[in-house]
Design an enzyme around this catalytic site. Structure first.
Site, PDB file in Angstrom:
ATOM      1  N   ASP A  74       0.963  -1.148   0.000  1.00 34.00           N
ATOM      2  CA  ASP A  74      -0.062  -0.018   0.015  1.00 34.00           C
ATOM      3  C   ASP A  74       0.962   1.248  -0.091  1.00 34.00           C
ATOM      4  OD1 ASP A  74      -1.649   2.011   0.318  1.00 34.00           O
ATOM      5  OD2 ASP A  74      -2.894   1.149   1.903  1.00 34.00           O
TER       6      ASP A  74
ATOM      7  N   GLY B 127      -4.873   2.302   7.977  1.00 36.51           N
ATOM      8  CA  GLY B 127      -5.834   1.485   8.974  1.00 36.51           C
ATOM      9  C   GLY B 127      -5.625   0.012   8.984  1.00 36.51           C
TER      10      GLY B 127
ATOM     11  N   HIS C 257       0.485   8.098   3.857  1.00 35.94           N
ATOM     12  CA  HIS C 257       1.125   7.377   4.843  1.00 35.94           C
ATOM     13  C   HIS C 257       2.582   7.532   5.013  1.00 35.94           C
ATOM     14  CE1 HIS C 257      -2.791   5.486   5.297  1.00 35.94           C
ATOM     15  NE2 HIS C 257      -2.768   4.939   4.131  1.00 35.94           N
TER      16      HIS C 257
END
Length: 297
Positions: A200, A223, A205
């Site tokens: 990801d 998350g 992030h």
């Protein structure tokens, strides 16, 4: 309108072959904080190849997490700004234990599109099977700010992402009474940078400038990293460390986590299920995961 609900729902599924091996499993486990203390036999089950087992939440990144949240944004009928996207919730159903290495077919489609007024919610469903049959089913809820209001189906009454107060979401209260167990999990300063290597690469992030464009002071933890850390805590604390006992795992992402914070995980044991509430300890237990249930054998 950037989201054409009818077109998205009518689109055929996308299928592709995915592969993973023990290094992918080990990297994922390290990304969710496993391996501390490094000589603990229970922790070595997550990181040492001769003892390796697979935490079921690995399913969210197996094959570099594709198809998943990001790939869902490229489905027919979907054209949105990544800076407006947040992961709202996740449900994982495990059909049988995940092997340490494997090749499987992942089939993804948009299973639902909900109009929440000031936002839209997409449900991206991914079904994964290998030569021996079904392995797991993932449902990812994708929350897109500013893309609702077309008069479509509102879907479930509870919003999947209550970080956004303007949308009217209300966090669900945790179960009444004292939890059966509480654990605190420190989040490393570099944890998001390590976790993103499992597939990801959303700049939310890692890139401070992008995070500010998305409305955050600094990059936030994935998350799904919090999701994995929480499941590991439940397995290690209440399921005797046996990953094969997990049948399903559902959560709603109720708030952000910043690298360097501490997760406080509270667990209530029930019949074949554990209810969980996760908060940020340094922010007076501000909700992070809500409506969280682990069903088990």
């Amino acid at each position: 309108m950037p989201i054409d609900a009818a077109k998205a729902l009518a689109a055929g599924p996308r299928s592709g072959e995915i592969h993973w091996d023990r290094r992918d499993v080990q990297l994922y486990h390290l990304g969710i904080g496993a391996g501390r203390p490094a000589t603990d036999p229970d922790e070595l089950r997550y990181v040492l190849e001769t003892r390796l087992h697979v935490l079921p939440s690995f399913a969210t990144v197996a094959g570099a997490g594709s198809p998943g949240v990001i790939s869902g944004l490229s489905m027919p009928g979907i054209d949105v700004d990544l800076a407006k996207v947040l992961h709202g919730g996740q449900r994982l159903e495990i059909h049988r234990p995940i092997p340490v290495a494997g090749t499987a077919t992942a089939t993804g489609r948009i299973a639902a599109v909900y109009d929440k007024g000031k936002a839209a919610v997409l449900v991206m469903r991914t079904e994964v099977a290998d030569a021996d049959g079904p392995l797991w089913t993932n449902d990812a809820q994708i929350f897109v700010r500013g893309e609702g209001g077309w008069g479509g189906d509102r879907g479930p009454s509870a919003l999947p992402h209550s970080r956004l107060r303007s949308s009217g979401g209300t966090p669900t209260e945790p179960p009444a009474g004292e939890p059966d167990r509480t654990v605190e999990l420190p989040v490393r300063e570099d944890q998001a940078l390590l976790y993103r290597l499992s597939g990801d690469y959303n700049p939310l992030h890692a890139d401070p400038e992008f995070a500010k464009l998305a409305g955050f002071d600094r990059p936030i933890l994935h998350g799904l990293c919090t999701y994995g850390m929480t499941l590991k805590a439940v397995v290690d604390t209440l399921l005797d460390g046996d990953v094969s006992r997990v049948r399903s795992y559902t959560t709603r992402f109720a708030g952000v986590v910043y690298p360097g914070e501490t997760l406080r995980v509270r667990m209530w044991r029930g019949d074949a299920r554990v209810r969980v509430a996760v908060g940020a300890a340094e922010r007076e237990d501000a909700p992070v995961l809500a409506d969280t249930i682990v069903e088990h054998s």
